[in-house]
Design a protein around this motif. Sequence first.
Motif, PDB file in Angstrom:
ATOM      1  N   VAL A   1     -20.614  11.838 -16.349  1.00 50.85           N
ATOM      2  CA  VAL A   1     -21.237  10.554 -16.659  1.00 50.85           C
ATOM      3  C   VAL A   1     -20.221   9.631 -17.316  1.00 50.85           C
ATOM      4  O   VAL A   1     -20.106   8.444 -16.973  1.00 50.85           O
ATOM      5  CB  VAL A   1     -22.467  10.767 -17.566  1.00 50.85           C
ATOM      6  CG1 VAL A   1     -22.960   9.428 -18.118  1.00 50.85           C
ATOM      7  CG2 VAL A   1     -23.581  11.460 -16.795  1.00 50.85           C
ATOM      8  N   ARG A   2     -19.452  10.206 -18.251  1.00 47.73           N
ATOM      9  CA  ARG A   2     -18.497   9.360 -18.969  1.00 47.73           C
ATOM     10  C   ARG A   2     -17.393   8.867 -18.042  1.00 47.73           C
ATOM     11  O   ARG A   2     -16.957   7.724 -18.118  1.00 47.73           O
ATOM     12  CB  ARG A   2     -17.897  10.139 -20.142  1.00 47.73           C
ATOM     13  CG  ARG A   2     -18.941  10.328 -21.224  1.00 47.73           C
ATOM     14  CD  ARG A   2     -18.316  10.544 -22.554  1.00 47.73           C
ATOM     15  NE  ARG A   2     -19.335  10.335 -23.569  1.00 47.73           N
ATOM     16  CZ  ARG A   2     -19.306  10.872 -24.769  1.00 47.73           C
ATOM     17  NH1 ARG A   2     -18.287  11.644 -25.109  1.00 47.73           N
ATOM     18  NH2 ARG A   2     -20.261  10.631 -25.625  1.00 47.73           N
TER      19      ARG A   2
ATOM     20  N   LEU B   1     -26.548  19.217 -27.318  1.00 50.46           N
ATOM     21  CA  LEU B   1     -25.526  20.129 -26.777  1.00 50.46           C
ATOM     22  C   LEU B   1     -25.630  21.512 -27.435  1.00 50.46           C
ATOM     23  O   LEU B   1     -25.345  22.525 -26.811  1.00 50.46           O
ATOM     24  CB  LEU B   1     -24.131  19.560 -26.999  1.00 50.46           C
ATOM     25  CG  LEU B   1     -23.729  18.450 -26.031  1.00 50.46           C
ATOM     26  CD1 LEU B   1     -22.328  17.937 -26.363  1.00 50.46           C
ATOM     27  CD2 LEU B   1     -23.773  18.926 -24.589  1.00 50.46           C
TER      28      LEU B   1
ATOM     29  N   VAL C   1     -28.145   8.690 -19.385  1.00 51.32           N
ATOM     30  CA  VAL C   1     -26.817   8.071 -19.356  1.00 51.32           C
ATOM     31  C   VAL C   1     -26.540   7.369 -20.681  1.00 51.32           C
ATOM     32  O   VAL C   1     -25.466   7.505 -21.268  1.00 51.32           O
ATOM     33  CB  VAL C   1     -26.730   7.080 -18.176  1.00 51.32           C
ATOM     34  CG1 VAL C   1     -25.446   6.260 -18.264  1.00 51.32           C
ATOM     35  CG2 VAL C   1     -26.824   7.817 -16.859  1.00 51.32           C
TER      36      VAL C   1
ATOM     37  N   ALA D   1     -31.621  28.622 -24.504  1.00 48.86           N
ATOM     38  CA  ALA D   1     -31.377  29.561 -23.403  1.00 48.86           C
ATOM     39  C   ALA D   1     -31.078  30.951 -23.950  1.00 48.86           C
ATOM     40  O   ALA D   1     -31.588  31.954 -23.447  1.00 48.86           O
ATOM     41  CB  ALA D   1     -30.220  29.064 -22.550  1.00 48.86           C
TER      42      ALA D   1
ATOM     43  N   LEU E   1     -26.810  13.506 -29.247  1.00 47.85           N
ATOM     44  CA  LEU E   1     -26.163  14.198 -28.130  1.00 47.85           C
ATOM     45  C   LEU E   1     -25.594  15.534 -28.596  1.00 47.85           C
ATOM     46  O   LEU E   1     -25.786  16.571 -27.939  1.00 47.85           O
ATOM     47  CB  LEU E   1     -25.046  13.314 -27.552  1.00 47.85           C
ATOM     48  CG  LEU E   1     -24.264  13.938 -26.389  1.00 47.85           C
ATOM     49  CD1 LEU E   1     -25.166  14.170 -25.189  1.00 47.85           C
ATOM     50  CD2 LEU E   1     -23.080  13.062 -26.003  1.00 47.85           C
TER      51      LEU E   1
ATOM     52  N   VAL F   1     -25.135  27.391 -20.038  1.00 51.12           N
ATOM     53  CA  VAL F   1     -25.843  26.133 -20.296  1.00 51.12           C
ATOM     54  C   VAL F   1     -24.900  25.107 -20.932  1.00 51.12           C
ATOM     55  O   VAL F   1     -24.872  23.940 -20.541  1.00 51.12           O
ATOM     56  CB  VAL F   1     -27.074  26.382 -21.192  1.00 51.12           C
ATOM     57  CG1 VAL F   1     -27.705  25.058 -21.613  1.00 51.12           C
ATOM     58  CG2 VAL F   1     -28.090  27.234 -20.448  1.00 51.12           C
ATOM     59  N   LEU F   2     -24.075  25.574 -21.872  1.00 55.14           N
ATOM     60  CA  LEU F   2     -23.166  24.663 -22.551  1.00 55.14           C
ATOM     61  C   LEU F   2     -22.177  24.051 -21.556  1.00 55.14           C
ATOM     62  O   LEU F   2     -21.932  22.837 -21.556  1.00 55.14           O
ATOM     63  CB  LEU F   2     -22.419  25.408 -23.657  1.00 55.14           C
ATOM     64  CG  LEU F   2     -21.510  24.539 -24.523  1.00 55.14           C
ATOM     65  CD1 LEU F   2     -22.356  23.540 -25.307  1.00 55.14           C
ATOM     66  CD2 LEU F   2     -20.672  25.389 -25.475  1.00 55.14           C
TER      67      LEU F   2
ATOM     68  N   LEU G   1     -29.791  23.150 -26.553  1.00 54.77           N
ATOM     69  CA  LEU G   1     -30.131  23.732 -25.243  1.00 54.77           C
ATOM     70  C   LEU G   1     -29.531  25.123 -25.038  1.00 54.77           C
ATOM     71  O   LEU G   1     -30.244  26.044 -24.635  1.00 54.77           O
ATOM     72  CB  LEU G   1     -29.733  22.784 -24.116  1.00 54.77           C
ATOM     73  CG  LEU G   1     -30.683  21.601 -23.918  1.00 54.77           C
ATOM     74  CD1 LEU G   1     -30.230  20.748 -22.730  1.00 54.77           C
ATOM     75  CD2 LEU G   1     -32.116  22.050 -23.717  1.00 54.77           C
ATOM     76  N   PRO G   2     -28.219  25.329 -25.314  1.00 60.68           N
ATOM     77  CA  PRO G   2     -27.702  26.693 -25.189  1.00 60.68           C
ATOM     78  C   PRO G   2     -28.416  27.666 -26.122  1.00 60.68           C
ATOM     79  O   PRO G   2     -28.681  28.821 -25.758  1.00 60.68           O
ATOM     80  CB  PRO G   2     -26.226  26.563 -25.588  1.00 60.68           C
ATOM     81  CG  PRO G   2     -25.907  25.140 -25.368  1.00 60.68           C
ATOM     82  CD  PRO G   2     -27.153  24.381 -25.651  1.00 60.68           C
TER      83      PRO G   2
ATOM     84  N   VAL H   1     -21.933  17.626 -17.210  1.00 61.11           N
ATOM     85  CA  VAL H   1     -22.719  16.411 -17.000  1.00 61.11           C
ATOM     86  C   VAL H   1     -22.164  15.278 -17.872  1.00 61.11           C
ATOM     87  O   VAL H   1     -21.945  14.162 -17.401  1.00 61.11           O
ATOM     88  CB  VAL H   1     -24.204  16.670 -17.325  1.00 61.11           C
ATOM     89  CG1 VAL H   1     -24.986  15.355 -17.375  1.00 61.11           C
ATOM     90  CG2 VAL H   1     -24.813  17.606 -16.294  1.00 61.11           C
ATOM     91  N   VAL H   2     -21.907  15.603 -19.129  1.00 59.18           N
ATOM     92  CA  VAL H   2     -21.391  14.579 -20.043  1.00 59.18           C
ATOM     93  C   VAL H   2     -20.071  14.034 -19.509  1.00 59.18           C
ATOM     94  O   VAL H   2     -19.853  12.813 -19.448  1.00 59.18           O
ATOM     95  CB  VAL H   2     -21.208  15.162 -21.458  1.00 59.18           C
ATOM     96  CG1 VAL H   2     -20.446  14.188 -22.351  1.00 59.18           C
ATOM     97  CG2 VAL H   2     -22.576  15.489 -22.057  1.00 59.18           C
TER      98      VAL H   2
ATOM     99  N   GLU I   1     -23.835  21.439 -19.485  1.00 62.65           N
ATOM    100  CA  GLU I   1     -24.035  20.227 -20.286  1.00 62.65           C
ATOM    101  C   GLU I   1     -22.743  19.406 -20.367  1.00 62.65           C
ATOM    102  O   GLU I   1     -22.736  18.196 -20.125  1.00 62.65           O
ATOM    103  CB  GLU I   1     -24.447  20.608 -21.713  1.00 62.65           C
ATOM    104  CG  GLU I   1     -25.898  20.961 -21.868  1.00 62.65           C
ATOM    105  CD  GLU I   1     -26.203  21.312 -23.312  1.00 62.65           C
ATOM    106  OE1 GLU I   1     -27.342  21.096 -23.729  1.00 62.65           O
ATOM    107  OE2 GLU I   1     -25.301  21.800 -24.023  1.00 62.65           O
ATOM    108  N   LEU I   2     -21.670  20.122 -20.710  1.00 67.60           N
ATOM    109  CA  LEU I   2     -20.392  19.419 -20.874  1.00 67.60           C
ATOM    110  C   LEU I   2     -19.958  18.787 -19.563  1.00 67.60           C
ATOM    111  O   LEU I   2     -19.424  17.679 -19.533  1.00 67.60           O
ATOM    112  CB  LEU I   2     -19.323  20.393 -21.381  1.00 67.60           C
ATOM    113  CG  LEU I   2     -19.557  20.879 -22.820  1.00 67.60           C
ATOM    114  CD1 LEU I   2     -18.537  21.936 -23.207  1.00 67.60           C
ATOM    115  CD2 LEU I   2     -19.529  19.706 -23.788  1.00 67.60           C
TER     116      LEU I   2
ATOM    117  N   ILE J   1     -25.706   9.703 -23.406  1.00 69.58           N
ATOM    118  CA  ILE J   1     -24.350  10.253 -23.309  1.00 69.58           C
ATOM    119  C   ILE J   1     -23.301   9.206 -23.677  1.00 69.58           C
ATOM    120  O   ILE J   1     -22.299   9.516 -24.311  1.00 69.58           O
ATOM    121  CB  ILE J   1     -24.112  10.801 -21.886  1.00 69.58           C
ATOM    122  CG1 ILE J   1     -24.997  12.028 -21.654  1.00 69.58           C
ATOM    123  CG2 ILE J   1     -22.643  11.157 -21.666  1.00 69.58           C
ATOM    124  CD1 ILE J   1     -24.955  12.561 -20.246  1.00 69.58           C
ATOM    125  N   LEU J   2     -23.543   7.939 -23.336  1.00 69.46           N
ATOM    126  CA  LEU J   2     -22.494   6.922 -23.490  1.00 69.46           C
ATOM    127  C   LEU J   2     -22.521   6.195 -24.824  1.00 69.46           C
ATOM    128  O   LEU J   2     -21.485   5.915 -25.400  1.00 69.46           O
ATOM    129  CB  LEU J   2     -22.614   5.899 -22.356  1.00 69.46           C
ATOM    130  CG  LEU J   2     -22.275   6.431 -20.956  1.00 69.46           C
ATOM    131  CD1 LEU J   2     -22.354   5.306 -19.938  1.00 69.46           C
ATOM    132  CD2 LEU J   2     -20.909   7.085 -20.941  1.00 69.46           C
TER     133      LEU J   2
END
Lengths: 272, 592
Positions: free
Chosen positions: B566-567, A100, A84, A107, A96, B555-556, A103-104, B562-563, B559-560, A87-88
């Motif tokens: 959370v925000r 972003l 968290v 994969a 972050l 995956v992207l 990770l892709p 989740v972001v 991720e987005l 992200i914040l």
Amino acid sequence: MLGLNLPVVIVLAAIGGVLAWRRANTLTWLLYTWVALWAFFKYGFAVPIPQSVVTIYLGITGLALVCFASSSRERLSETVQPIVRLILEPRYRLALAGLLVALPALAAYNVYADLNVPLEAPGFGREVHPPPPTEMTVHDETVDMATAENPYLHYKHDDPELYGEHLENGRRVYYENCFWCHGDGMGGDGMFAHGLNPVPSNFNDVGTLPILQSSFVHWRIAKGAPGLPGAGTPWDSMMPAWEKFLTTEEMWDVNLFIYDFNGYEPRALGQH
Amino acid sequence: MTAHARRRVRRIATFAAAILLVALPVGAQVDLGTEEQRAAGKVVYDKYCGQCHGDTGDGNGYATPRVKPKPRDFTTGTYKFRTTPNGMLPTDDDLRRVIEIGAPYTSMPGWPNLTSAEIQNVIYYIKSFSPDFENPDRYGEPIEIPRPLESTEESIARGRVVYEEQGCAACHGEVGRGDGPSAPTLVNDKGDPIKVADLTQRWTYRGGATKEDIYRTFSTGLNGTPMPSYADSLEVEDRQHLVNYVYSLGDGDDPNYGTLITAVYSEEPIDLQNGETLDALFEAAPTTRFPLVGQITEPGRNFFPSVTSIEAQAVYNRDEIAFRVRWHDLRADTSGRNSPSLEVPMWDEDNGIGDDAGDDGGDSDDFFGDFGGEEAPAEDDFFGDSGDDFFGDGGDDFFGAADAGPPGAEFSDAVALQFPASLAPEETPELKPYFLYGDSQNPVDLWFVNLTYGVADTFRGRGSESIEPTEADIVEAVTSYDQGEWTVTYKRRRSSRAGVSFAEQQYTPLAFSVWDGFNRERGNKRALSSWFYVYTEPSVQPATAFPIVRAAIIVLVLELLVVFLVRRRARQKAAGEEAASTTLAATEAPAI
């Protein structure tokens, strides 16, 4: 040792030690556990573990870690908190963004690697010691597989000199006929072994001669690959039917010799 | 350590070395071990070494008639792999090296399980077979092996010049495939035929394949063989350039044996008569190298095949499939006979038996019929009157014809591809015909090319005793021999009424046989492979970009998401807290 790739194990343990020393947070521990197990399964063993098995292990591990992380409210918040904050909080913005992208990319690479696994010939299972017939005929003599024993073995105690002669004859037979595949030292690693599939038997191995009756070994020598049942994939094996080349006495002599050379005794009759 | 201390140590070491040097001439190098050490060495030797090298060390063990090159005769004191100058005895370390790692592609294995002490004891025992080891004059200082030079283009070019100037090609061939004009005539000092190193297959170098090993061979020669030492004729640097050149000829350190050929699809027609377009087609196909070993299962055994590997490729189009195979052979034998079923008499399984033909291993000889040294038929009965005695000037009694020149070609070179006559039924996919020419229930088809004629003949095999010509399918072939390498390209229609058809994405079992006429290989006396596979790659390759991009996008998006969640939650919380902030202070997040 233990079939483990020790340097890998040591490095993984060392990383764990550092994490403990730095009092790493719960999330780090969870990630470490999963990644370390992956590395251990993938690189930690001298003989590789099949990918499908690794996938199952890691799937179960992943589930277990999720269960662990969500087992209490505190632990869950402990685990999630760093994510968290990542992200914040504005100071982590660069990290972050990196994540972003990373990770892709990971994969995508994974899928790419999967698509580019080199093709391999189809593999089939094979029974290494298929059940022998109840009896066989070698040079017009019927051999009862359940009761037959090496007729010269008893000379070991009764007449050591004669035993020695049979051994020497067995040695001659072995090095005139067998070592190209089974090897000078009988490790199944002769000069032709690399071209054979299945590989020749390793007579040094405690899992080969000592668990077999000498009659079984006699069957394998006399009848070779063509005498195997289908489960032993007779069409692939180079083992000749030695009855074509050797006398019965020579076959028992070489049978005696391969046991003696490796310091093994045939499994006794009725011993299971 | 301080610089001063280092200097002192160096000075002491120099002093010690000087003392050693002074002591040398009185035989300090002669170390024959103690009585106990030699006795302990004998125990190890008798168990592991005597069967090939002979219980008396004369190189005449049980295996000797059936191995090539023959085992070392320790009574002569002649050793190939040494760090000492030409003609000298090896050091203990030289002997140890061969015992530990063996000599690749010979019958000498490495013995990694022996302890260092056991090896030392065996060395003492081996040395006791030759009086030379008692003679201090036979000992030489090991040569110095410099660090290899960087393998630059200039260095390799200079090495090539040295290669030409020194006449290396006379034996090793223009491009190093062991096919020089002298190659078929070479014998060692015992008169046994020996094979020239194929410099392009580094993994088969008997003395090791590192640049240091190659340098050592140039600098010390291989005693007892035609390979001389160049220590006197070549400067150190030229030997190093030559090392770089020879190294550059190699196909890599490892043969990288494979188990599968991938047949690639092409829209183009396959025209065997048009070499250029054919080469272009195969350019696109991956090459796989397969190991070959001697056929030693059926009578007519081949204990020392000439050819140890074969490279193969395959391409196919809508209607046809083509295979290309390549292997190295020191000479094109294109005048003799050959066929998969040619008879091989028992006596021709062995290497010129010479002295040990009349040994006491009489049982098996009797079993095979009369073929002891005494009963050997006159040599003309063996080889006909063509005078092409393989064992030629070897001068051994068994085959020896004193007047014979280089071995002739009674038998021609040949090659065969082998396929099952039909694919395995679905319920037993593992089922294949017996890999040695099939069996009565499961026949095989052979695409056989006798290189005398260069055309493909098809045979159906139902075991070694039943190989019949068949005309069911037309297989075409073209052949060529260039600088020690045979290339044979086959073509057939993909569909067959009598044999196996090659459908797309099908794994088809495949095996190889190669005959070297020079090595008297014919019929079942051949080099052969296990079953391998050819896989016909799909003609339309599935697009790979899509699944890769899809994975990244999924995956992207996750991720987005989740972001975003959370925000949003944080914003909502903040809004709620703002409302309540007049009364309550926000609690700190727990430290991690």
